[in-house]
Design a protein around this motif. Structure first.
Motif, short mmCIF file in Angstrom:
data_model
loop_
_atom_site.label_atom_id
_atom_site.label_comp_id
_atom_site.label_asym_id
_atom_site.label_seq_id
_atom_site.Cartn_x
_atom_site.Cartn_y
_atom_site.Cartn_z
N ARG A 118 19.43 -6.09 4.68
CA ARG A 118 18.69 -4.83 4.65
C ARG A 118 18.83 -4.19 3.27
O ARG A 118 19.77 -4.51 2.52
N LEU A 119 17.91 -3.30 2.95
CA LEU A 119 17.90 -2.62 1.65
C LEU A 119 17.81 -1.12 1.86
O LEU A 119 17.13 -0.64 2.78
N ARG A 120 18.50 -0.40 0.98
CA ARG A 120 18.48 1.06 1.04
C ARG A 120 17.92 1.60 -0.27
O ARG A 120 18.31 1.18 -1.35
N TYR A 121 16.98 2.55 -0.16
CA TYR A 121 16.34 3.14 -1.34
C TYR A 121 16.60 4.64 -1.35
O TYR A 121 16.26 5.34 -0.41
N ARG A 122 17.25 5.10 -2.44
CA ARG A 122 17.60 6.51 -2.59
C ARG A 122 18.28 7.08 -1.36
O ARG A 122 17.99 8.17 -0.89
N GLY A 123 19.20 6.27 -0.80
CA GLY A 123 20.00 6.73 0.34
C GLY A 123 19.38 6.50 1.70
O GLY A 123 20.00 6.82 2.72
N HIS A 124 18.18 5.92 1.77
CA HIS A 124 17.49 5.71 3.04
C HIS A 124 17.31 4.21 3.29
O HIS A 124 16.79 3.50 2.44
N TRP A 125 17.72 3.76 4.48
CA TRP A 125 17.50 2.36 4.84
C TRP A 125 16.02 2.14 5.08
O TRP A 125 15.36 2.94 5.75
N LEU A 126 15.50 1.04 4.56
CA LEU A 126 14.07 0.74 4.66
C LEU A 126 13.78 -0.08 5.92
O LEU A 126 14.52 -1.01 6.25
N ALA A 127 12.71 0.28 6.61
CA ALA A 127 12.26 -0.48 7.78
C ALA A 127 11.26 -1.53 7.30
O ALA A 127 10.06 -1.27 7.17
N LEU A 128 11.76 -2.72 7.01
CA LEU A 128 10.95 -3.78 6.41
C LEU A 128 10.74 -4.92 7.39
O LEU A 128 11.60 -5.22 8.21
N ARG A 159 -2.47 -14.16 -2.30
CA ARG A 159 -2.92 -12.82 -1.94
C ARG A 159 -1.98 -12.20 -0.91
O ARG A 159 -1.92 -10.98 -0.78
N VAL A 160 -1.29 -13.04 -0.17
CA VAL A 160 -0.33 -12.54 0.82
C VAL A 160 0.77 -11.74 0.13
O VAL A 160 1.22 -10.70 0.63
N ILE A 161 1.21 -12.20 -1.05
CA ILE A 161 2.24 -11.49 -1.81
C ILE A 161 1.75 -10.11 -2.20
O ILE A 161 2.47 -9.12 -2.08
N ASP A 162 0.51 -10.03 -2.68
CA ASP A 162 -0.05 -8.73 -3.05
C ASP A 162 -0.04 -7.77 -1.86
O ASP A 162 0.26 -6.59 -2.01
N SER A 163 -0.33 -8.30 -0.68
CA SER A 163 -0.34 -7.48 0.52
C SER A 163 1.06 -6.99 0.87
O SER A 163 1.25 -5.82 1.21
N HIS A 164 2.04 -7.89 0.76
CA HIS A 164 3.43 -7.50 1.06
C HIS A 164 3.93 -6.45 0.06
O HIS A 164 4.59 -5.48 0.43
N VAL A 165 3.61 -6.65 -1.21
CA VAL A 165 4.04 -5.69 -2.24
C VAL A 165 3.41 -4.33 -1.99
O VAL A 165 4.06 -3.29 -2.12
N LYS A 166 2.14 -4.33 -1.60
CA LYS A 166 1.45 -3.07 -1.30
C LYS A 166 2.15 -2.34 -0.16
O LYS A 166 2.35 -1.11 -0.21
N SER A 167 2.53 -3.08 0.88
CA SER A 167 3.21 -2.48 2.03
C SER A 167 4.58 -1.93 1.64
O SER A 167 4.98 -0.84 2.07
N VAL A 168 5.32 -2.70 0.83
CA VAL A 168 6.64 -2.25 0.39
C VAL A 168 6.51 -0.98 -0.45
O VAL A 168 7.28 -0.02 -0.28
#
Length: 223
Positions: free
Chosen positions: A138-148, A186-195
């Motif tokens: 899991r990853l945390r961004y600015r103190g918040h765990w990300l729902a990925l 194109r799948v990568i672009d979609s995942h990056v957009k969602s992240v």
């Protein structure tokens, strides 16, 4: 540039203070809600905190800030009651200003606090904006765990493994276990957009993922 975190829900007051501070050479990060302000705390040299926030009491926010570290805090309040000032100072506020106030006075107080606490601020290391708990995946961004999603996690984890390094879409596809074909890139672009959308929910004004046209993506160094 010295970064001031301003947590204030009234736009007129925030705009006036931000203008005065920026004119004096400060970087201002304005947040309207307590939860957004706390998420933006890492790296701030000083916090200007309103007591009356819509989603939480400024006093409760101050308590949590003090549990995390010693960043200086200047409290703002619309009430002139002595008990409020005493409570704020006892909880660890460095100074207190009652509304209405002069923006020039606030700037002067900010400079005085930074001068008085300069050694303490200089020795307080800012927290990393993006943290990776590889064991828990899991990853945390600015103190918040990300729902990925699993795929989003793998993409962001690879980018976080080497901030500043540009990863091609093919390399990111490898992390997903996908074949490196044009149709799949194109799948990568979609995942990056969602992240990016999920990161933006935490820090609307920040985009730590950089796009390198014709090459791929990277995570900003220090992001």
């Amino acid at each position: 540039m010295t970064r001031i975190l301003l947590i204030e829900d009234e736009p007129a007051i925030a705009d006036t203070l931000a203008f005065a501070l920026r004119r004096e050479g400060f970087e201002v990060d304005w947040r309207r809600l307590a939860r957004d302000g706390e998420a933006a705390l890492p790296g701030a040299a000083l916090v200007i905190l309103d007591v009356g926030l819509p989603d939480d009491s400024g006093f409760e926010v101050l308590k949590r800030i003090r549990r995390q570290g010693e960043v200086p805090v200047l409290m703002l309040t619309a009430r002139a009651d002595e008990v409020d000032r005493i409570v704020g100072l006892e909880l660890g506020a460095d100074d207190y200003v009652v509304k209405p106030f002069s923006p020039r006075e606030v700037v002067a107080r900010v400079r005085a606090i930074l001068k008085r606490t300069g050694a303490r601020v200089a020795t307080t290391a800012p927290a990393t904006a993006l943290e990776h708990d590889a064991a828990a995946r899991r990853l945390r961004y600015r103190g918040h765990w990300l729902a990925l999603t699993p795929s989003e996690y793998r993409v962001l984890a690879l980018l976080a493994s080497a901030p500043g390094r540009v990863f091609s879409r093919a390399q990111l596809l490898d992390a997903l276990g996908e074949a490196a074909e044009d149709s799949f890139e194109r799948v990568i672009d979609s995942h990056v957009k969602s992240v990016r959308a999920k990161l933006r929910e935490i820090a609307p004004d920040d985009d730590p993922i950089e796009t390198h046209r014709g090459f791929g993506y990277s995570l900003k160094d220090g992001g």
